[in-house]
Design a protein around this motif. Structure first.
Motif, mmCIF file in Angstrom:
data_model
loop_
_atom_site.group_PDB
_atom_site.id
_atom_site.type_symbol
_atom_site.label_atom_id
_atom_site.label_comp_id
_atom_site.label_asym_id
_atom_site.label_seq_id
_atom_site.Cartn_x
_atom_site.Cartn_y
_atom_site.Cartn_z
ATOM 1 N N GLU A 38 -13.534 2.365 3.892
ATOM 2 C CA GLU A 38 -13.066 3.169 5.017
ATOM 3 C C GLU A 38 -14.231 3.964 5.602
ATOM 4 N N SER A 57 -9.029 -2.058 -3.866
ATOM 5 C CA SER A 57 -9.408 -0.665 -4.088
ATOM 6 C C SER A 57 -9.991 -0.094 -2.803
ATOM 7 N N ILE A 58 -9.384 0.999 -2.322
ATOM 8 C CA ILE A 58 -9.820 1.649 -1.088
ATOM 9 C C ILE A 58 -10.790 2.785 -1.435
ATOM 10 N N THR A 82 -10.441 7.298 -3.448
ATOM 11 C CA THR A 82 -11.211 8.298 -2.718
ATOM 12 C C THR A 82 -11.062 9.707 -3.287
ATOM 13 N N ALA A 88 -6.113 11.616 -0.728
ATOM 14 C CA ALA A 88 -5.437 10.554 -1.468
ATOM 15 C C ALA A 88 -4.865 11.082 -2.772
ATOM 16 N N SER A 90 -13.804 1.592 -8.535
ATOM 17 C CA SER A 90 -13.113 0.356 -8.146
ATOM 18 C C SER A 90 -13.277 -0.704 -9.217
ATOM 19 N N ASP A 105 0.849 -1.195 0.000
ATOM 20 C CA ASP A 105 0.000 0.000 0.000
ATOM 21 C C ASP A 105 0.883 1.243 0.000
ATOM 22 N N ASN A 151 -6.064 3.616 -4.163
ATOM 23 C CA ASN A 151 -7.049 4.456 -3.492
ATOM 24 C C ASN A 151 -7.863 5.240 -4.518
#
Length: 498
Positions: free
Chosen positions: A249, A220-221, A189, A198, A238, A123, A187
């Motif tokens: 999150e 994928s965050i 976001t 991000a 994502s 990450d 990420n």
């Protein structure tokens, strides 16, 4: 979709229908937003059941922080490996530690790779390789999580600062990091109004392409945000970049009035929409973690002291701050939510799963399907790129198992994914395959799926003794030692695969 999803809360056939169809993100999120909290949680757990999704519950451990001694980092990694928790690699911290000890970040990564068997999850990695962050970020005390919801930006009004010159110095190592990893997190976001939180989407896209190039799992965050438009955007982005695992999150990035309900509903939606059928969280207050676990969440990213994931999951506002040791707390929360289950997944469980993956072979597992379902899930693809997988010595290869089977009717004792693979290989040689399993739900869905996919007649039989009596040859088709031993008590002549 709303009527079908409401029906799927309690009805297996509706859930199976949804699992097989193409799904529109907005329709799924819309439908789940209309459910009650209790209905959403039941729906999420429905889609965590085999073979619709992934029934594992595990922790992933962040072992590093920029101000750790290298000995402490390596010790943390060994401890994580001993308990069977995959290791979450914060690339900036590995690079910071390396700089302090006259090494590159990649050299630190190589040291960790040499001493552990569990999968490594990379990450904080961008277009220049390992991200490098100023000390006010790498040593952040966690004000946003400690102060509590809700924020669109850092409460200290920072932006996503980067030390680009330092990143460029080691950019040539970029692909080598990914080669040592089992999975890579990106990420999205920034597309959900989190552009101060991000890196831009182009970096996620760049790393996603590299992960796919080397056959690594892609996480994928995304965040909960406003609970609707931003959730839809998170899922859409994502899926567009080819994510296998969805990481949700919450915490200060859950800006909804009812944070428990919104987190649970986002997890339930992810259970349906996650391409690789694995749903994780990297940041969630205790009430969100508990609701998420009840809604089908099956991976919590936590951490050792000083690692930022140490406080981001399992604590409430006012108690979440840097220095917390989140790992034991998350293990306790999981056991309170699922008592007497032996959770989370431990090293012997991972070894059993990795053995099944090795028998099947990397070309036979997710994202490959047999019938309507993937063989395994994103965990299976991730394990292929672990030292654990590489070091396993098989008792029998898949080819051996098929060659050892004699007769025209074969009984497979155990109905989970490895039996699908064995059945698919036996299909060219036999007329009948009997599947036996003590779990009637697993048995029914396995037989239905295999019958649609194979030419042989697939027969359901919940009693191992009856299945063996009706077959010419029996195979204990499980890599879990207790299951194998139970089969042998009833069918002592069965061929074992471990």
């Amino acid at each position: 979709m709303y009527d079908l999803i409401r029906k799927a809360v309690f009805d297996d056939e509706a859930a199976i229908q949804i699992s097989k169809m193409d799904k529109d993100v907005t329709s799924v999120v819309d439908a789940i937003s209309e459910l009650s909290l209790d209905e959403a949680m039941k729906l999420g757990m429905q889609f965590k059941r085999f073979p619709l999704g992934c029934d594992l519950t595990e922790v992933v451990a962040g072992t590093c922080a920029s101000d750790l001694e290298i000995m402490d980092l390596l010790g943390n990694c060994r401890l994580s490996d001993m308990i069977g928790a995959p290791i979450h690699i914060c690339a900036y911290a590995f690079s910071d530690i390396g700089e302090k000890f006259g090494m590159t970040g990649l050299e630190v990564m190589q040291k960790v790779h040499e001493i552990v068997d569990v999968p490594l999850d990379l990450d904080h990695f961008g277009e220049n390789g390992a991200m490098r962050l100023p000390k006010n970020i790498s040593g952040c005390g966690g004000e946003c999580y400690n102060k509590g919801p809700a924020f669109t930006e850092c409460p200290r009004e920072r932006i996503h600062e980067r030390l680009i010159d330092k990143e460029m110095e080691q950019k040539d190592d970029k692909e080598e990091w990914i080669k040592l990893s089992s999975s890579v997190a990106v990420n999205v976001t920034s597309e959900q109004t989190g552009d101060g939180h991000a890196a831009p989407l182009r970096e996620a896209e760049d790393i996603a392409q590299l992960a796919k190039k080397y056959g690594r799992g892609l996480e994928s965050i995304m965040f909960v945000g406003d609970g609707y438009d931003e959730v839809i955007t998170g899922f859409e982005k994502s899926i567009e970049i080819g994510a296998d695992v969805i990481v949700v999150e919450g915490g200060p990035f859950n800006r909804c009035e009812n944070t428990t309900e919104s987190f649970a509903k986002t997890i339930a939606a992810a259970r349906i929409l996650s391409p690789g059928k694995v749903v994780a969280t990297n940041g969630a207050y205790e009430h969100e973690v508990r609701a998420g676990l009840r809604s089908g969440l099956n991976m919590v990213i936590t951490g050792f002291p000083k690692n930022h994931h140490g406080y981001m999951c399992g604590y409430e506002p006012g108690t979440a701050r840097r220095g917390k040791f989140g790992l034991p707390r998350i293990i306790q929360i999981i056991n309170e939510e699922f008592p007497n289950r032996g959770l989370p997944v431990q090293k012997h469980d991972l070894l059993s799963l990795a053995t099944a993956v090795k028998i099947a072979g990397p070309n036979y597992v997710y994202p490959r399907k047999i019938g309507s379902y993937y063989v395994g899930d994103a965990h299976w693809a991730t394990l292929v790129n672990s030292r654990m997988y590489q070091n396993i010595e098989l008792k029998h290869t898949l080819e051996d198992i098929v060659n050892l089977a004699e007769g025209n009717t074969i009984a497979l004792h155990g109905g989970r994914f490895i039996s699908w693979v064995i059945a698919n290989e036996l299909d060219r040689h036999v007329d009948e395959i009997i599947i036996s399993d003590v779990d009637e739900w697993v048995l029914k869905n396995t037989v239905d799926n295999l019958q649609d996919a194979l030419n042989a007649t697939v027969i359901s039989e919940k009693d191992d003794r009856v299945a063996a009596k009706d077959a010419d040859f029996s195979i204990a088709s499980s890599t879990m030692i207790p299951v194998k031993e139970n089969v042998l008590k009833k069918v002592p002549n069965a061929l074992t695969i471990v």
